[in-house]
Design an enzyme around this catalytic site. Structure first.
Site, PDB file in Angstrom:
ATOM      1  N   ASP A 125       5.949  11.053   2.881  1.00  0.00           N
ATOM      2  CA  ASP A 125       6.963  10.531   3.673  1.00  0.00           C
ATOM      3  C   ASP A 125       6.086   9.114   3.906  1.00  0.00           C
ATOM      4  O   ASP A 125       4.900   9.061   4.498  1.00  0.00           O
ATOM      5  CB  ASP A 125       7.422  11.036   4.818  1.00  0.00           C
ATOM      6  CG  ASP A 125       8.391  10.427   5.758  1.00  0.00           C
ATOM      7  OD1 ASP A 125       8.972   9.561   4.828  1.00  0.00           O
ATOM      8  OD2 ASP A 125       8.558  10.551   6.887  1.00  0.00           O
ATOM      9  N   LYS A 170       7.991  16.677  12.946  1.00  0.00           N
ATOM     10  CA  LYS A 170       8.831  16.143  11.566  1.00  0.00           C
ATOM     11  C   LYS A 170       8.616  17.514  10.798  1.00  0.00           C
ATOM     12  O   LYS A 170       9.702  17.505   9.738  1.00  0.00           O
ATOM     13  CB  LYS A 170       8.353  15.067  11.192  1.00  0.00           C
ATOM     14  CG  LYS A 170       8.578  13.648  11.845  1.00  0.00           C
ATOM     15  CD  LYS A 170       8.034  12.494  11.215  1.00  0.00           C
ATOM     16  CE  LYS A 170       8.314  11.246  12.029  1.00  0.00           C
ATOM     17  NZ  LYS A 170       9.467  10.676  11.432  1.00  0.00           N
ATOM     18  N   GLN A 188       6.550  14.248  18.499  1.00  0.00           N
ATOM     19  CA  GLN A 188       5.790  13.148  17.742  1.00  0.00           C
ATOM     20  C   GLN A 188       5.246  12.514  18.861  1.00  0.00           C
ATOM     21  O   GLN A 188       3.877  12.379  18.697  1.00  0.00           O
ATOM     22  CB  GLN A 188       7.046  12.327  17.270  1.00  0.00           C
ATOM     23  CG  GLN A 188       6.419  11.285  16.229  1.00  0.00           C
ATOM     24  CD  GLN A 188       7.538  10.438  15.487  1.00  0.00           C
ATOM     25  OE1 GLN A 188       8.509  10.622  15.749  1.00  0.00           O
ATOM     26  NE2 GLN A 188       7.053   9.498  14.936  1.00  0.00           N
ATOM     27  N   GLU A 217      16.271  10.429  10.368  1.00  0.00           N
ATOM     28  CA  GLU A 217      15.578   9.325   9.782  1.00  0.00           C
ATOM     29  C   GLU A 217      16.303   9.000   8.378  1.00  0.00           C
ATOM     30  O   GLU A 217      16.097  10.072   7.453  1.00  0.00           O
ATOM     31  CB  GLU A 217      14.237   9.390   9.271  1.00  0.00           C
ATOM     32  CG  GLU A 217      13.274   9.189  10.782  1.00  0.00           C
ATOM     33  CD  GLU A 217      11.851   9.006  10.957  1.00  0.00           C
ATOM     34  OE1 GLU A 217      11.376   8.286  11.669  1.00  0.00           O
ATOM     35  OE2 GLU A 217      11.267   9.483   9.915  1.00  0.00           O
ATOM     36  N   GLU A 235      16.092   3.792  17.144  1.00  0.00           N
ATOM     37  CA  GLU A 235      16.446   2.334  16.991  1.00  0.00           C
ATOM     38  C   GLU A 235      17.747   2.046  17.267  1.00  0.00           C
ATOM     39  O   GLU A 235      18.072   0.941  18.079  1.00  0.00           O
ATOM     40  CB  GLU A 235      16.036   1.774  15.553  1.00  0.00           C
ATOM     41  CG  GLU A 235      14.808   2.083  15.221  1.00  0.00           C
ATOM     42  CD  GLU A 235      14.436   1.853  13.369  1.00  0.00           C
ATOM     43  OE1 GLU A 235      14.202   0.995  13.168  1.00  0.00           O
ATOM     44  OE2 GLU A 235      14.632   2.744  12.833  1.00  0.00           O
ATOM     45  N   ASP A 285      14.955  12.975   7.329  1.00  0.00           N
ATOM     46  CA  ASP A 285      13.807  13.431   7.826  1.00  0.00           C
ATOM     47  C   ASP A 285      13.973  13.428   9.323  1.00  0.00           C
ATOM     48  O   ASP A 285      13.533  12.619  10.181  1.00  0.00           O
ATOM     49  CB  ASP A 285      12.519  12.065   7.447  1.00  0.00           C
ATOM     50  CG  ASP A 285      11.309  12.820   7.849  1.00  0.00           C
ATOM     51  OD1 ASP A 285      11.069  13.906   8.207  1.00  0.00           O
ATOM     52  OD2 ASP A 285      10.680  11.882   8.398  1.00  0.00           O
ATOM     53  N   THR A 287      13.382  19.108   6.758  1.00  0.00           N
ATOM     54  CA  THR A 287      13.870  17.797   5.865  1.00  0.00           C
ATOM     55  C   THR A 287      14.950  18.036   5.188  1.00  0.00           C
ATOM     56  O   THR A 287      14.811  18.856   4.344  1.00  0.00           O
ATOM     57  CB  THR A 287      12.551  17.293   5.343  1.00  0.00           C
ATOM     58  OG1 THR A 287      11.415  17.029   6.204  1.00  0.00           O
ATOM     59  CG2 THR A 287      12.968  15.873   4.799  1.00  0.00           C
ATOM     60  N   ARG A 292      11.478  13.149  18.733  1.00  0.00           N
ATOM     61  CA  ARG A 292      10.424  11.990  19.085  1.00  0.00           C
ATOM     62  C   ARG A 292       9.634  12.297  20.210  1.00  0.00           C
ATOM     63  O   ARG A 292       8.668  11.655  20.371  1.00  0.00           O
ATOM     64  CB  ARG A 292      11.508  10.709  19.430  1.00  0.00           C
ATOM     65  CG  ARG A 292      12.224  10.407  18.507  1.00  0.00           C
ATOM     66  CD  ARG A 292      11.595   9.797  17.138  1.00  0.00           C
ATOM     67  NE  ARG A 292      12.346   9.333  16.245  1.00  0.00           N
ATOM     68  CZ  ARG A 292      12.107   9.069  14.962  1.00  0.00           C
ATOM     69  NH1 ARG A 292      10.834   9.030  14.813  1.00  0.00           N
ATOM     70  NH2 ARG A 292      12.726   8.619  14.106  1.00  0.00           N
ATOM     71  N   HIS A 323      11.776  -1.259  10.282  1.00  0.00           N
ATOM     72  CA  HIS A 323      11.640  -0.078  10.950  1.00  0.00           C
ATOM     73  C   HIS A 323      10.200   0.129  11.652  1.00  0.00           C
ATOM     74  O   HIS A 323      10.146   0.559  12.801  1.00  0.00           O
ATOM     75  CB  HIS A 323      11.742   0.918   9.917  1.00  0.00           C
ATOM     76  CG  HIS A 323      11.719   2.291  10.405  1.00  0.00           C
ATOM     77  ND1 HIS A 323      12.179   3.014  11.507  1.00  0.00           N
ATOM     78  CD2 HIS A 323      10.461   3.133  10.297  1.00  0.00           C
ATOM     79  CE1 HIS A 323      11.626   4.191  11.541  1.00  0.00           C
ATOM     80  NE2 HIS A 323      10.560   4.196  11.104  1.00  0.00           N
ATOM     81  N   GLU A 325      16.655   8.022   4.624  1.00  0.00           N
ATOM     82  CA  GLU A 325      15.838   7.842   3.831  1.00  0.00           C
ATOM     83  C   GLU A 325      16.266   7.979   2.472  1.00  0.00           C
ATOM     84  O   GLU A 325      17.111   8.690   2.084  1.00  0.00           O
ATOM     85  CB  GLU A 325      14.396   8.323   3.938  1.00  0.00           C
ATOM     86  CG  GLU A 325      13.816   8.342   5.406  1.00  0.00           C
ATOM     87  CD  GLU A 325      12.323   8.845   5.570  1.00  0.00           C
ATOM     88  OE1 GLU A 325      11.566   8.653   4.800  1.00  0.00           O
ATOM     89  OE2 GLU A 325      12.134   9.251   6.532  1.00  0.00           O
TER      90      GLU A 325
HETATM   91  O1  LIG Z   1       4.894   3.681  14.439  1.00  0.00           O
HETATM   92  C1  LIG Z   1       5.041   5.147  14.659  1.00  0.00           C
HETATM   93  O2  LIG Z   1       4.064   5.561  15.290  1.00  0.00           O
HETATM   94  C2  LIG Z   1       6.064   5.921  14.191  1.00  0.00           C
HETATM   95  C3  LIG Z   1       6.088   6.396  12.966  1.00  0.00           C
HETATM   96  C4  LIG Z   1       7.071   7.344  12.470  1.00  0.00           C
HETATM   97  O3  LIG Z   1       8.037   7.639  13.017  1.00  0.00           O
HETATM   98  C5  LIG Z   1       6.922   7.677  11.201  1.00  0.00           C
HETATM   99  C6  LIG Z   1       8.283   7.236  10.403  1.00  0.00           C
HETATM  100  O4  LIG Z   1       9.242   6.587  11.022  1.00  0.00           O
HETATM  101  C7  LIG Z   1       8.061   7.305   8.873  1.00  0.00           C
HETATM  102  C8  LIG Z   1       9.324   6.560   8.526  1.00  0.00           C
HETATM  103  O5  LIG Z   1       9.418   5.294   7.979  1.00  0.00           O
HETATM  104  O6  LIG Z   1       9.984   7.348   7.945  1.00  0.00           O
HETATM  105 CA   LIG Z   2      10.181   9.600   7.949  1.00  0.00          CA
HETATM  106 MG   LIG Z   3      11.020  15.819   8.482  1.00  0.00          MG
END
Ligand SMILES: O=C(O)/C=C/C(=O)CC(=O)CC(=O)O
Ligand SMILES: [Ca+2]
Ligand SMILES: [Mg+2]
Length: 399
Positions: free
Chosen positions: A116, A241, A228, A189, A346, A221, A245, A225, A123, A191
Site C-alpha cells: 500500500d 490496517k 494506528q 481509505e 479527513e 483499505d 482490506t 485510526r 492526503h 484507493e
Molecule cells: O502519515 C501517517 O502517519 C499516516 C499514514 C497512513 O495512514 C497511511 C496511509 O494513509 C496510506 C494511504 O495513503 O493509503
Molecule cells: Ca491505505
Molecule cells: Mg487495510
C-alpha cells in the site's frame, strides 16, 4: 455493435470487459462481464470459443491467466470482442452467459503480496497535520520516492464481505496507559489497486509497466485510526490496517483504461532516473464514496502524484520480485476539498466536522452496522464510461 442488445454507452460494454471469479451452487469459474451478464470463460475455453493457452479452462481464479502475459491478454480481448460482435456466435455463447444478479462473486485472484502506497499529496499533507500536529506535514522523503509499506495479503477480501470491528491497543488522549478494546475510530481509505500479472526476476523499469501489470480494482483499505496512531512509530502501519482490506470483484484491464490516460504530474524536485520514463502517466478515474446510502465524497484519482508505473519500479528497485497476483494500492485518494477526500478522518477533520447522512444522523467514524460503498468510473472511447463496479462492506461487531 454487439448482438447482446446493450446500450451503445453501457459502462460494461465491449470496450470494458472486466474479468472476475464467480460461482453458482458449488461450482466456480473465471468469467468476463458484458453488460449485466457474465460469460463463463472457463467454459468458453473448454469449448474452443477462446484460446488463452489453457489458462482459463478449469480455473476458479485469474492467476494462471494473469501469468500468461500481454500477448495472451491482448489475444483474449480480441477474441471476446469478436464473439460479442458477431451475431453468428450468439448460439454458442448464450448458454455460457449468467445474470450478474444470480451469481456469487469471488475474490478474482489469489493475492500474492499486498503493498500500500501513500502517494496522493493532499492526503499525505492532511494526515501529516492530523497525526503529527505542529510538524511539517510532508516528511523530507515524500517527493523523492513513493512511500509505502507491505500489508497483509491474506486478509484481502472481496466486496460484500463483512468487516468485523478490529480490537487492539489504543491510547486515548487523556489516558495514562494503553487499553485493549474495540477500535473507536474505524475509518476507510478509498484507493485503486493495481494487479501484477507477470512475475519479474527483479527490478521493473517504469517503461515496462504494461508488460507486468494486467489491470486495476477498487480498494477499501479499512483503517483503525486509534490503533494506528498508537502503534505506527517507527515501523509504520500494522494491526490498525491488517485486519481486512476489501477489493471490487472486477479486474479492469489497462487496455480498457487507455482512453482515460492523463499526463503524469510535473515532479519538482526531479526524480532519480529509475523513476523516470514515458509510462509516467496517470488515469482519470473518478471514485464515489457512499456511507449508508449518502454520497459523502468523490475522490479524483487523476491527481495522484506518484503514478502506478513509478510505484512498481520503486517496489522492485532493490531486486525484490514482483509476483503474479501481487496487489499494490495507490494510497488514499484525496482531492483538495473535503468533498473529495478518501478517508473519514479527513472528511470530518478528525471528528470536528461530522458529516450528515440522509437519514438525519451524523457521523465522524464508522458505527457497527454502517455500510460503505466505493464505486469508480473512467472515461472510455466515444463517450462511453468504463465502470469498475463497486466495493462494499458492512461493519459488524466482533463477538
Ligand atoms: O502519515 C501517517 O502517519 C499516516 C499514514 C497512513 O495512514 C497511511 C496511509 O494513509 C496510506 C494511504 O495513503 O493509503
Ligand atoms: Ca491505505
Ligand atoms: Mg487495510
Amino acid at each position: 455493435m454487439t448482438w447482446l442488445e446493450l446500450a451503445e454507452d453501457h459502462p460494461f460494454g465491449v470496450h470494458n470487459l472486466p474479468l472476475c471469479s464467480f460461482g453458482r451452487e458449488c461450482a466456480e469459474w473465471v468469467g468476463v462481464r458484458i453488460g449485466d451478464r457474465i460469460l463463463n470463460l472457463a467454459g468458453a475455453e473448454s469449448l474452443g470459443l477462446v484460446d488463452a493457452g489453457g489458462s482459463l479452462d478449469g480455473e476458479t481464479t485469474l492467476n494462471r491467466f494473469l501469468a500468461e502475459g500481454r500477448p495472451t491478454w491482448t489475444r483474449l480481448r480480441e477474441q471476446l470482442t469478436g464473439l460479442f460482435s458477431d451475431s453468428r456466435q450468439r448460439e454458442k455463447v448464450e448458454p455460457l452467459l449468467f445474470e450478474v444478479g444470480e451469481v456469487r462473486l469471488g475474490l478474482p485472484f489469489d493475492v500474492a503480496d499486498y503493498v500500500d502506497f501513500y502517494s496522493f499529496e493532499q492526503h499525505a499533507r492532511n494526515l501529516g497535520k492530523l497525526f503529527r500536529p505542529g510538524m511539517e506535514p510532508l516528511l523530507p522523503n515524500w517527493k523523492h520516492l513513493p512511500v509505502g509499506y507491505h500489508g497483509r495479503a491474506g486478509t484481502v477480501v472481496v466486496s460484500g464481505t463483512e468487516i468485523p470491528r478490529p480490537w487492539g491497543q489504543r491510547k486515548r488522549p487523556d489516558d495514562a496507559a494503553p487499553t485493549y478494546g474495540p477500535s473507536e475510530r474505524l475509518d476507510i481509505e478509498a484507493e485503486l489497486g493495481f494487479v501484477v500479472g507477470v512475475s519479474s526476476g527483479g527490478a521493473v523499469p517504469v517503461d515496462e509497466f504494461r508488460e507486468y501489470v494486467y489491470g486495476a480494482v477498487i480498494v477499501n483499505d479499512w483503517s483503525a485510526r486509534d490503533l494506528q496512531a498508537w502503534e505506527y512509530q517507527p515501523l509504520g502501519p500494522f494491526t490498525g490496517k491488517s485486519f481486512r482490506t476489501s477489493v471490487s470483484p472486477w479486474v479492469v484491464s489497462l487496455d480498457a483504461l487507455d482512453a482515460a490516460r492523463v499526463p503524469g504530474p510535473v515532479q519538482e524536485p526531479g526524480v532519480l532516473p529509475y523513476l523516470q520514463g514515458r509510462a509516467h502517466h496517470g488515469y482519470d478515474i473518478r471514485l464515489e464514496v457512499t456511507w449508508n446510502g449518502t454520497v459523502v465524497s468523490r475522490p479524483p484519482f487523476a491527481g495522484m502524484y506518484w503514478t502506478p508505473a513509478q510505484q512498481l519500479a520503486h517496489l522492485t528497485v532493490n531486486g525484490a520480485f514482483a509476483r503474479t497476483g501481487d496487489l499494490y494500492a495507490s494510497g488514499t485518494i484525496s482531492g483538495a476539498s473535503p468533498e473529495e477526500t478518501g478517508s473519514f478522518i479527513e472528511r470530518t477533520w478528525n471528528g470536528a466536522q461530522p458529516v450528515r447522512l440522509s437519514d438525519g444522523s451524523s457521523r465522524s467514524f464508522l458505527l457497527d452496522g454502517d455500510t460503505v460503498t466505493i464505486s469508480a468510473t473512467a472515461p472510455g472511447v466515444d463517450g462511453a464510461a468504463v465502470a469498475f463496479g463497486e466495493v462494499t462492506g458492512t461493519v459488524v461487531q466482533e463477538l
